[in-house]
Motif scaffolding. Sequence first.
Motif, short mmCIF file in Angstrom:
data_model
loop_
_atom_site.label_atom_id
_atom_site.label_comp_id
_atom_site.label_asym_id
_atom_site.label_seq_id
_atom_site.Cartn_x
_atom_site.Cartn_y
_atom_site.Cartn_z
N THR A 168 44.75 92.62 -33.52
CA THR A 168 44.73 92.63 -32.05
C THR A 168 44.17 93.94 -31.53
OG1 THR A 168 46.71 91.21 -32.06
CG2 THR A 168 46.10 92.23 -29.97
N LEU A 169 44.60 95.05 -32.13
CA LEU A 169 44.07 96.36 -31.73
C LEU A 169 42.57 96.45 -32.03
CD1 LEU A 169 46.99 98.63 -32.99
CD2 LEU A 169 46.33 98.28 -30.61
N ALA A 170 42.17 95.96 -33.20
CA ALA A 170 40.76 96.03 -33.59
C ALA A 170 39.89 95.17 -32.67
CB ALA A 170 40.59 95.59 -35.04
N SER A 171 40.38 93.98 -32.31
CA SER A 171 39.62 93.10 -31.43
C SER A 171 39.44 93.74 -30.05
CB SER A 171 40.32 91.74 -31.28
OG SER A 171 40.33 91.04 -32.50
N THR A 172 40.50 94.37 -29.55
CA THR A 172 40.43 95.03 -28.25
C THR A 172 39.45 96.19 -28.29
OG1 THR A 172 42.75 94.43 -27.85
CG2 THR A 172 41.78 96.11 -26.43
N ALA A 173 39.53 96.99 -29.35
CA ALA A 173 38.62 98.13 -29.48
C ALA A 173 37.17 97.69 -29.62
CB ALA A 173 39.03 98.98 -30.69
N LEU A 174 36.94 96.62 -30.39
CA LEU A 174 35.57 96.13 -30.58
C LEU A 174 35.00 95.58 -29.28
CD1 LEU A 174 33.30 95.57 -32.60
CD2 LEU A 174 34.38 93.36 -33.10
N PHE A 175 35.81 94.88 -28.52
CA PHE A 175 35.37 94.39 -27.22
C PHE A 175 35.04 95.58 -26.30
CE2 PHE A 175 36.65 91.22 -23.58
CZ PHE A 175 35.36 91.28 -23.09
N GLY A 176 35.86 96.62 -26.37
CA GLY A 176 35.60 97.81 -25.57
C GLY A 176 34.28 98.48 -25.94
N LEU A 177 33.99 98.57 -27.23
CA LEU A 177 32.72 99.15 -27.67
C LEU A 177 31.54 98.30 -27.19
CD1 LEU A 177 33.64 100.22 -31.31
CD2 LEU A 177 33.18 101.72 -29.36
N SER A 178 31.73 96.98 -27.20
CA SER A 178 30.70 96.08 -26.70
C SER A 178 30.43 96.33 -25.22
CB SER A 178 31.14 94.62 -26.92
OG SER A 178 30.26 93.73 -26.27
N ALA A 179 31.52 96.45 -24.44
CA ALA A 179 31.36 96.71 -23.00
C ALA A 179 30.67 98.04 -22.76
CB ALA A 179 32.73 96.70 -22.32
N LEU A 180 31.01 99.05 -23.57
CA LEU A 180 30.39 100.36 -23.45
C LEU A 180 28.89 100.28 -23.75
CD1 LEU A 180 30.90 103.40 -23.00
CD2 LEU A 180 31.29 103.61 -25.46
N ALA A 181 28.53 99.54 -24.80
CA ALA A 181 27.13 99.39 -25.17
C ALA A 181 26.34 98.66 -24.09
CB ALA A 181 27.01 98.67 -26.50
N LEU A 182 26.95 97.63 -23.50
CA LEU A 182 26.26 96.88 -22.44
C LEU A 182 26.04 97.76 -21.21
CD1 LEU A 182 28.05 93.41 -22.68
CD2 LEU A 182 25.68 93.93 -23.30
N GLY A 183 26.98 98.67 -20.95
CA GLY A 183 26.83 99.57 -19.82
C GLY A 183 25.79 100.65 -20.07
N ALA A 184 25.73 101.13 -21.31
CA ALA A 184 24.84 102.24 -21.63
C ALA A 184 23.41 101.79 -21.94
CB ALA A 184 25.40 103.02 -22.83
N ALA A 185 23.28 100.59 -22.53
CA ALA A 185 21.95 100.14 -22.96
C ALA A 185 21.74 98.67 -22.63
CB ALA A 185 21.78 100.38 -24.45
N GLY A 186 22.19 98.26 -21.45
CA GLY A 186 22.10 96.86 -21.06
C GLY A 186 20.71 96.37 -20.77
N ASP A 187 19.72 97.28 -20.75
CA ASP A 187 18.34 96.87 -20.53
C ASP A 187 17.52 96.87 -21.82
OD1 ASP A 187 18.51 99.59 -20.87
OD2 ASP A 187 17.04 100.10 -19.30
N VAL A 188 18.19 97.07 -22.94
CA VAL A 188 17.53 97.06 -24.25
C VAL A 188 17.93 95.77 -24.98
CG1 VAL A 188 17.21 98.25 -26.44
CG2 VAL A 188 17.61 99.58 -24.33
N PRO A 189 17.02 94.83 -25.16
CA PRO A 189 17.39 93.53 -25.75
C PRO A 189 18.13 93.63 -27.07
CG PRO A 189 15.19 93.40 -24.84
CD PRO A 189 15.60 94.84 -24.73
N ALA A 190 17.71 94.49 -27.97
CA ALA A 190 18.39 94.61 -29.27
C ALA A 190 19.84 95.05 -29.09
CB ALA A 190 17.64 95.60 -30.16
N ALA A 191 20.05 95.98 -28.15
CA ALA A 191 21.41 96.45 -27.89
C ALA A 191 22.26 95.34 -27.27
CB ALA A 191 21.37 97.66 -26.97
N VAL A 192 21.65 94.53 -26.39
CA VAL A 192 22.39 93.43 -25.77
C VAL A 192 22.82 92.42 -26.82
CG1 VAL A 192 22.21 91.47 -24.17
CG2 VAL A 192 21.30 93.70 -23.52
N TYR A 193 21.91 92.04 -27.71
CA TYR A 193 22.26 91.08 -28.75
C TYR A 193 23.38 91.62 -29.64
CZ TYR A 193 18.24 88.09 -27.71
OH TYR A 193 17.34 87.24 -27.10
#
Length: 399
Positions: free
Chosen positions: A283-308
Amino acid sequence: MEISTTTTLGTGTKSARLPIASLLALALAGFVTILTEALPAGLLPQISAGLEVSEALAGQLVTVYAIGSLAAAIPMTAATQGVRRRPLLLAAIAGFVLANTVTTFSSSYGLTMMARFLAGVSAGLLWALLAGYAARMVSAHQKGRAIAIAMVGTPLALSLGVPAGTFLGKLVGWRMCFGIMSGLALLLMVWVRVKVPDFAGQSAGKRRSLGHIFTVAGVRPVLFVVLVFVLAHNILYTYITPFLAAAGMVERTDLVLLVFGATSLMGIWIIGVLIDRHLRGLTLASTALFGLSALALGAAGDVPAAVYAAVAAWGLAFGGAATLFQTAIAKTAGDAADVAQSMLVTAWNMAIAGGGIIGGVLLDYLGVAAFSPALLVLLMVTFVVVWAARQHGFPAAGS
Protein backbone atom coordinates in the motif's frame (compact mmCIF):
# COMPACT_ATOMS: atom_id res chain seq x y z
CA MET A 1 -0.92 -16.14 -10.05
CA GLU A 2 -0.22 -19.13 -7.83
CA ILE A 3 -3.15 -21.42 -7.28
CA SER A 4 -1.88 -23.59 -4.45
CA THR A 5 -0.03 -23.20 -1.18
CA THR A 6 1.25 -25.50 1.50
CA THR A 7 0.14 -24.93 5.06
CA THR A 8 1.64 -26.55 8.14
CA LEU A 9 -1.01 -27.66 10.61
CA GLY A 10 0.36 -29.02 13.85
CA THR A 11 2.72 -31.84 12.92
CA GLY A 12 1.15 -32.50 9.52
CA THR A 13 1.23 -30.71 6.21
CA LYS A 14 -1.83 -29.91 4.16
CA SER A 15 -1.90 -28.64 0.57
CA ALA A 16 -4.58 -25.97 0.28
CA ARG A 17 -5.72 -25.17 -3.23
CA LEU A 18 -7.53 -21.98 -4.03
CA PRO A 19 -11.07 -22.55 -5.40
CA ILE A 20 -10.21 -21.03 -8.77
CA ALA A 21 -13.52 -21.78 -10.52
CA SER A 22 -15.49 -20.14 -7.72
CA LEU A 23 -13.20 -17.12 -7.52
CA LEU A 24 -13.29 -16.61 -11.29
CA ALA A 25 -17.10 -16.58 -11.11
CA LEU A 26 -16.78 -13.66 -8.69
CA ALA A 27 -14.26 -12.03 -11.05
CA LEU A 28 -16.76 -12.30 -13.91
CA ALA A 29 -19.39 -10.71 -11.68
CA GLY A 30 -17.04 -7.76 -11.19
CA PHE A 31 -16.38 -7.65 -14.93
CA VAL A 32 -20.12 -7.51 -15.69
CA THR A 33 -20.59 -4.78 -13.07
CA ILE A 34 -17.82 -2.50 -14.37
CA LEU A 35 -18.63 -3.06 -18.03
CA THR A 36 -22.34 -2.37 -17.47
CA GLU A 37 -21.38 0.89 -15.75
CA ALA A 38 -18.85 2.11 -18.30
CA LEU A 39 -20.27 0.82 -21.60
CA PRO A 40 -22.45 3.90 -22.34
CA ALA A 41 -19.35 6.13 -22.29
CA GLY A 42 -18.07 4.51 -25.48
CA LEU A 43 -21.48 4.39 -27.17
CA LEU A 44 -22.83 7.89 -26.50
CA PRO A 45 -23.49 8.91 -30.13
CA GLN A 46 -25.42 5.70 -30.86
CA ILE A 47 -27.40 5.84 -27.60
CA SER A 48 -28.15 9.51 -28.16
CA ALA A 49 -29.56 8.78 -31.61
CA GLY A 50 -31.43 5.68 -30.48
CA LEU A 51 -33.18 7.37 -27.56
CA GLU A 52 -33.52 10.72 -29.39
CA VAL A 53 -31.77 12.73 -26.67
CA SER A 54 -28.60 14.83 -26.59
CA GLU A 55 -25.24 13.22 -25.88
CA ALA A 56 -25.16 15.12 -22.58
CA LEU A 57 -28.42 13.45 -21.52
CA ALA A 58 -27.19 10.08 -22.79
CA GLY A 59 -24.12 10.55 -20.57
CA GLN A 60 -26.40 10.63 -17.54
CA LEU A 61 -26.86 6.88 -17.96
CA VAL A 62 -23.46 6.61 -16.29
CA THR A 63 -24.34 9.19 -13.64
CA VAL A 64 -27.61 7.55 -12.57
CA TYR A 65 -25.84 4.18 -12.31
CA ALA A 66 -23.32 5.68 -9.88
CA ILE A 67 -26.13 7.32 -7.89
CA GLY A 68 -27.90 3.96 -7.56
CA SER A 69 -24.72 2.29 -6.35
CA LEU A 70 -23.92 5.09 -3.92
CA ALA A 71 -27.45 5.18 -2.49
CA ALA A 72 -27.91 1.43 -2.12
CA ALA A 73 -24.59 -0.02 -0.98
CA ILE A 74 -24.82 0.61 2.77
CA PRO A 75 -28.59 0.29 3.43
CA MET A 76 -29.04 -2.83 1.28
CA THR A 77 -25.99 -4.57 2.70
CA ALA A 78 -27.04 -3.75 6.26
CA ALA A 79 -30.60 -4.92 5.61
CA THR A 80 -29.46 -8.26 4.14
CA GLN A 81 -26.88 -9.27 6.74
CA GLY A 82 -28.95 -12.30 7.72
CA VAL A 83 -29.63 -13.53 4.16
CA ARG A 84 -27.71 -16.52 2.85
CA ARG A 85 -24.88 -15.35 0.63
CA ARG A 86 -25.38 -17.27 -2.62
CA PRO A 87 -29.07 -16.38 -3.08
CA LEU A 88 -28.15 -12.77 -2.36
CA LEU A 89 -25.34 -12.84 -4.92
CA LEU A 90 -27.69 -14.40 -7.47
CA ALA A 91 -30.27 -11.70 -6.79
CA ALA A 92 -27.67 -8.98 -7.41
CA ILE A 93 -26.64 -10.59 -10.73
CA ALA A 94 -30.31 -11.00 -11.68
CA GLY A 95 -30.60 -7.22 -11.32
CA PHE A 96 -28.09 -6.88 -14.18
CA VAL A 97 -30.02 -9.37 -16.31
CA LEU A 98 -33.20 -7.34 -15.86
CA ALA A 99 -31.60 -3.91 -16.20
CA ASN A 100 -29.59 -4.75 -19.31
CA THR A 101 -32.56 -6.49 -20.93
CA VAL A 102 -34.75 -3.41 -20.39
CA THR A 103 -31.96 -1.20 -21.76
CA THR A 104 -31.72 -3.44 -24.84
CA PHE A 105 -35.38 -3.04 -25.81
CA SER A 106 -36.41 0.28 -24.28
CA SER A 107 -37.17 3.21 -26.57
CA SER A 108 -38.00 5.46 -23.60
CA TYR A 109 -35.28 7.58 -22.04
CA GLY A 110 -37.08 7.60 -18.68
CA LEU A 111 -37.46 3.81 -18.60
CA THR A 112 -33.83 3.36 -19.59
CA MET A 113 -32.75 5.67 -16.76
CA MET A 114 -34.81 3.60 -14.30
CA ALA A 115 -33.13 0.43 -15.59
CA ARG A 116 -29.70 2.02 -15.15
CA PHE A 117 -30.58 3.04 -11.58
CA LEU A 118 -31.56 -0.59 -10.88
CA ALA A 119 -28.23 -1.73 -12.32
CA GLY A 120 -26.46 0.69 -9.98
CA VAL A 121 -28.39 -0.65 -6.99
CA SER A 122 -27.36 -4.18 -7.98
CA ALA A 123 -23.76 -3.03 -8.32
CA GLY A 124 -23.74 -1.46 -4.86
CA LEU A 125 -24.89 -4.73 -3.31
CA LEU A 126 -22.61 -6.92 -5.43
CA TRP A 127 -19.45 -4.92 -4.72
CA ALA A 128 -20.16 -5.12 -1.00
CA LEU A 129 -20.38 -8.92 -1.29
CA LEU A 130 -17.42 -9.85 -3.49
CA ALA A 131 -14.39 -9.40 -1.24
CA GLY A 132 -16.04 -10.89 1.84
CA TYR A 133 -17.33 -13.81 -0.23
CA ALA A 134 -13.86 -14.53 -1.62
CA ALA A 135 -12.31 -14.30 1.84
CA ARG A 136 -14.79 -16.83 3.29
CA MET A 137 -13.82 -19.43 0.68
CA VAL A 138 -10.23 -19.78 1.89
CA SER A 139 -8.09 -19.96 5.01
CA ALA A 140 -6.83 -16.79 6.70
CA HIS A 141 -3.39 -16.81 5.08
CA GLN A 142 -4.93 -16.95 1.58
CA LYS A 143 -7.51 -14.18 1.90
CA GLY A 144 -5.53 -11.52 0.06
CA ARG A 145 -4.74 -13.79 -2.87
CA ALA A 146 -8.37 -14.93 -3.12
CA ILE A 147 -9.60 -11.32 -3.14
CA ALA A 148 -7.02 -10.47 -5.82
CA ILE A 149 -8.42 -13.17 -8.11
CA ALA A 150 -12.00 -12.06 -7.42
CA MET A 151 -11.03 -8.46 -8.30
CA VAL A 152 -9.26 -9.21 -11.59
CA GLY A 153 -12.47 -8.57 -13.55
CA THR A 154 -12.27 -4.84 -12.81
CA PRO A 155 -9.04 -3.97 -14.70
CA LEU A 156 -10.00 -6.44 -17.44
CA ALA A 157 -13.30 -4.63 -17.97
CA LEU A 158 -11.64 -1.21 -18.01
CA SER A 159 -8.65 -2.10 -20.17
CA LEU A 160 -10.21 -4.61 -22.58
CA GLY A 161 -13.99 -4.75 -22.10
CA VAL A 162 -14.85 -1.10 -22.70
CA PRO A 163 -12.78 -0.74 -25.92
CA ALA A 164 -14.11 -4.09 -27.15
CA GLY A 165 -17.70 -3.05 -26.33
CA THR A 166 -17.23 0.24 -28.19
CA PHE A 167 -15.89 -1.60 -31.24
CA LEU A 168 -18.70 -4.16 -31.07
CA GLY A 169 -21.26 -1.37 -30.79
CA LYS A 170 -20.14 -0.02 -34.15
CA LEU A 171 -20.62 -3.45 -35.72
CA VAL A 172 -23.89 -4.67 -34.21
CA GLY A 173 -25.40 -1.59 -32.54
CA TRP A 174 -25.52 -0.38 -28.97
CA ARG A 175 -28.67 -2.29 -28.06
CA MET A 176 -27.08 -5.61 -28.97
CA CYS A 177 -24.13 -4.77 -26.69
CA PHE A 178 -26.47 -4.51 -23.71
CA GLY A 179 -28.26 -7.66 -24.87
CA ILE A 180 -24.94 -9.51 -24.84
CA MET A 181 -24.28 -8.21 -21.32
CA SER A 182 -27.68 -9.52 -20.22
CA GLY A 183 -26.92 -12.95 -21.68
CA LEU A 184 -23.50 -12.98 -20.01
CA ALA A 185 -25.08 -12.18 -16.64
CA LEU A 186 -27.60 -14.98 -17.16
CA LEU A 187 -24.81 -17.48 -17.86
CA LEU A 188 -22.99 -16.17 -14.80
CA MET A 189 -26.02 -17.00 -12.62
CA VAL A 190 -25.76 -20.62 -13.77
CA TRP A 191 -22.01 -20.65 -13.04
CA VAL A 192 -22.55 -19.21 -9.56
CA ARG A 193 -25.31 -21.71 -8.79
CA VAL A 194 -23.11 -24.66 -9.84
CA LYS A 195 -19.63 -23.64 -8.66
CA VAL A 196 -19.86 -21.03 -5.90
CA PRO A 197 -20.43 -22.35 -2.37
CA ASP A 198 -23.21 -20.97 -0.21
CA PHE A 199 -22.65 -19.41 3.22
CA ALA A 200 -25.04 -18.48 5.95
CA GLY A 201 -25.79 -14.86 6.71
CA GLN A 202 -25.03 -13.46 10.14
CA SER A 203 -27.27 -14.49 13.00
CA ALA A 204 -29.19 -11.71 14.70
CA GLY A 205 -26.95 -11.88 17.75
CA LYS A 206 -23.78 -11.27 15.74
CA ARG A 207 -24.97 -8.37 13.62
CA ARG A 208 -23.46 -5.01 14.45
CA SER A 209 -24.76 -1.54 13.72
CA LEU A 210 -23.18 0.74 11.14
CA GLY A 211 -22.08 3.08 13.90
CA HIS A 212 -20.32 0.29 15.77
CA ILE A 213 -18.52 -0.98 12.65
CA PHE A 214 -17.40 2.56 11.83
CA THR A 215 -15.72 2.81 15.23
CA VAL A 216 -13.83 -0.49 14.92
CA ALA A 217 -10.11 0.28 15.12
CA GLY A 218 -8.66 0.57 11.62
CA VAL A 219 -11.92 0.94 9.67
CA ARG A 220 -11.82 4.74 9.50
CA PRO A 221 -8.18 4.96 8.32
CA VAL A 222 -8.90 2.47 5.53
CA LEU A 223 -12.03 4.37 4.41
CA PHE A 224 -10.13 7.67 4.48
CA VAL A 225 -7.31 6.22 2.39
CA VAL A 226 -9.82 4.85 -0.14
CA LEU A 227 -11.53 8.23 -0.43
CA VAL A 228 -8.34 10.25 -0.91
CA PHE A 229 -6.37 7.80 -3.09
CA VAL A 230 -9.30 7.16 -5.45
CA LEU A 231 -10.09 10.89 -5.53
CA ALA A 232 -6.54 11.54 -6.76
CA HIS A 233 -6.93 8.84 -9.40
CA ASN A 234 -10.26 10.13 -10.69
CA ILE A 235 -9.16 13.75 -10.95
CA LEU A 236 -6.59 12.62 -13.49
CA TYR A 237 -8.49 9.73 -15.10
CA THR A 238 -11.69 11.71 -15.66
CA TYR A 239 -9.81 14.54 -17.38
CA ILE A 240 -7.04 12.59 -19.06
CA THR A 241 -8.18 13.78 -22.52
CA PRO A 242 -7.77 17.53 -21.81
CA PHE A 243 -4.50 16.77 -20.02
CA LEU A 244 -3.20 14.96 -23.11
CA ALA A 245 -4.57 17.71 -25.36
CA ALA A 246 -2.45 20.25 -23.48
CA ALA A 247 0.56 17.98 -24.06
CA GLY A 248 -0.22 17.69 -27.78
CA MET A 249 -1.04 13.97 -27.40
CA VAL A 250 -4.82 13.93 -27.72
CA GLU A 251 -4.60 11.70 -30.81
CA ARG A 252 -2.80 9.11 -28.69
CA THR A 253 -5.42 8.93 -25.94
CA ASP A 254 -6.37 5.36 -26.83
CA LEU A 255 -2.73 4.24 -26.71
CA VAL A 256 -2.16 6.01 -23.40
CA LEU A 257 -5.20 4.29 -21.88
CA LEU A 258 -4.02 0.96 -23.28
CA VAL A 259 -0.69 1.44 -21.49
CA PHE A 260 -2.57 2.27 -18.30
CA GLY A 261 -4.77 -0.84 -18.65
CA ALA A 262 -1.86 -3.17 -19.40
CA THR A 263 0.18 -2.07 -16.39
CA SER A 264 -2.97 -2.17 -14.23
CA LEU A 265 -3.22 -5.89 -15.00
CA MET A 266 0.43 -6.29 -14.07
CA GLY A 267 -0.22 -4.41 -10.84
CA ILE A 268 -3.08 -6.66 -9.77
CA TRP A 269 -0.96 -9.75 -10.52
CA ILE A 270 1.91 -8.46 -8.36
CA ILE A 271 -0.47 -7.55 -5.56
CA GLY A 272 -2.12 -10.97 -5.77
CA VAL A 273 1.17 -12.79 -5.34
CA LEU A 274 2.50 -10.69 -2.44
CA ILE A 275 -0.49 -9.26 -0.59
CA ASP A 276 -0.90 -11.91 2.09
CA ARG A 277 2.60 -11.17 3.40
CA HIS A 278 3.11 -7.52 2.51
CA LEU A 279 -0.22 -5.64 2.64
CA ARG A 280 1.23 -2.60 4.38
CA GLY A 281 4.39 -2.36 2.28
CA LEU A 282 2.46 -2.75 -0.96
CA THR A 283 0.00 0.00 0.00
CA LEU A 284 2.84 2.39 0.85
CA ALA A 285 4.69 1.46 -2.35
CA SER A 286 1.60 1.94 -4.52
CA THR A 287 0.97 5.37 -3.00
CA ALA A 288 4.59 6.42 -3.47
CA LEU A 289 4.66 5.17 -7.07
CA PHE A 290 1.48 7.04 -7.90
CA GLY A 291 3.04 10.14 -6.33
CA LEU A 292 6.16 9.80 -8.49
CA SER A 293 3.92 9.43 -11.53
CA ALA A 294 2.05 12.65 -10.64
CA LEU A 295 5.38 14.42 -10.13
CA ALA A 296 6.66 13.26 -13.52
CA LEU A 297 3.46 14.36 -15.27
CA GLY A 298 3.80 17.79 -13.68
CA ALA A 299 7.48 18.19 -14.49
CA ALA A 300 7.57 16.66 -17.98
CA GLY A 301 3.95 16.45 -19.10
CA ASP A 302 4.83 17.75 -22.56
CA VAL A 303 7.38 15.00 -23.27
CA PRO A 304 5.62 11.94 -24.78
CA ALA A 305 8.15 9.41 -23.47
CA ALA A 306 7.79 10.80 -19.96
CA VAL A 307 3.98 10.72 -20.21
CA TYR A 308 3.97 7.07 -21.27
CA ALA A 309 6.37 6.14 -18.46
CA ALA A 310 4.35 8.08 -15.89
CA VAL A 311 1.06 6.55 -17.05
CA ALA A 312 2.62 3.07 -16.91
CA ALA A 313 3.69 3.72 -13.30
CA TRP A 314 0.23 5.11 -12.49
CA GLY A 315 -1.46 1.98 -13.87
CA LEU A 316 0.94 -0.27 -11.94
CA ALA A 317 0.15 1.65 -8.74
CA PHE A 318 -3.61 1.72 -9.24
CA GLY A 319 -4.20 -1.76 -10.66
CA GLY A 320 -4.12 -3.55 -7.33
CA ALA A 321 -5.54 -0.70 -5.24
CA ALA A 322 -9.03 -2.20 -4.97
CA THR A 323 -7.54 -5.49 -3.80
CA LEU A 324 -5.33 -3.77 -1.22
CA PHE A 325 -8.14 -1.70 0.24
CA GLN A 326 -10.74 -4.46 0.23
CA THR A 327 -8.32 -6.89 1.84
CA ALA A 328 -7.39 -4.32 4.47
CA ILE A 329 -10.99 -3.62 5.43
CA ALA A 330 -11.99 -7.31 5.29
CA LYS A 331 -9.23 -8.21 7.73
CA THR A 332 -9.95 -5.20 9.92
CA ALA A 333 -13.73 -5.67 10.13
CA GLY A 334 -13.70 -9.47 10.57
CA ASP A 335 -17.23 -10.87 10.75
CA ALA A 336 -18.66 -7.48 9.76
CA ALA A 337 -16.70 -7.47 6.48
CA ASP A 338 -19.73 -7.20 4.17
CA VAL A 339 -21.10 -4.09 5.85
CA ALA A 340 -17.61 -2.58 6.04
CA GLN A 341 -17.21 -3.32 2.32
CA SER A 342 -20.43 -1.43 1.63
CA MET A 343 -18.89 1.57 3.37
CA LEU A 344 -15.84 1.16 1.13
CA VAL A 345 -18.08 1.04 -1.96
CA THR A 346 -19.72 4.27 -0.82
CA ALA A 347 -16.36 5.98 -0.21
CA TRP A 348 -15.14 4.80 -3.62
CA ASN A 349 -18.20 6.20 -5.43
CA MET A 350 -17.92 9.46 -3.49
CA ALA A 351 -14.34 9.70 -4.73
CA ILE A 352 -15.48 9.10 -8.32
CA ALA A 353 -18.02 11.90 -8.05
CA GLY A 354 -15.55 14.13 -6.23
CA GLY A 355 -12.91 13.56 -8.88
CA GLY A 356 -15.28 14.78 -11.55
CA ILE A 357 -16.25 17.88 -9.56
CA ILE A 358 -12.83 18.86 -8.20
CA GLY A 359 -11.05 18.04 -11.44
CA GLY A 360 -13.55 20.14 -13.35
CA VAL A 361 -13.03 23.12 -11.04
CA LEU A 362 -9.25 22.80 -11.33
CA LEU A 363 -9.48 22.53 -15.12
CA ASP A 364 -11.78 25.55 -15.49
CA TYR A 365 -9.94 27.90 -13.14
CA LEU A 366 -6.30 26.77 -13.11
CA GLY A 367 -5.86 24.47 -16.08
CA VAL A 368 -4.30 21.01 -16.27
CA ALA A 369 -1.10 22.31 -14.68
CA ALA A 370 -2.94 22.22 -11.34
CA PHE A 371 -3.52 18.46 -11.53
CA SER A 372 -0.01 17.40 -10.48
CA PRO A 373 0.20 19.57 -7.32
CA ALA A 374 -3.34 18.54 -6.30
CA LEU A 375 -2.52 14.85 -6.72
CA LEU A 376 0.74 15.19 -4.81
CA VAL A 377 -1.02 16.77 -1.83
CA LEU A 378 -3.68 14.04 -1.76
CA LEU A 379 -1.13 11.24 -2.09
CA MET A 380 1.15 12.65 0.60
CA VAL A 381 -1.83 12.70 2.98
CA THR A 382 -2.64 9.12 1.95
CA PHE A 383 0.93 7.99 2.63
CA VAL A 384 0.93 9.59 6.09
CA VAL A 385 -2.37 7.95 7.09
CA VAL A 386 -1.25 4.50 5.89
CA TRP A 387 2.06 4.94 7.71
CA ALA A 388 0.27 5.89 10.93
CA ALA A 389 -2.15 2.93 10.71
CA ARG A 390 0.53 0.33 11.45
CA GLN A 391 -1.45 -1.22 14.34
CA HIS A 392 -4.95 -1.24 12.84
CA GLY A 393 -5.98 -0.86 9.21
CA PHE A 394 -2.64 -1.40 7.50
CA PRO A 395 -0.73 -3.44 10.08
CA ALA A 396 2.91 -4.40 9.76
CA ALA A 397 3.56 -8.10 9.05
CA GLY A 398 3.09 -10.14 12.20
CA SER A 399 1.06 -7.44 13.99
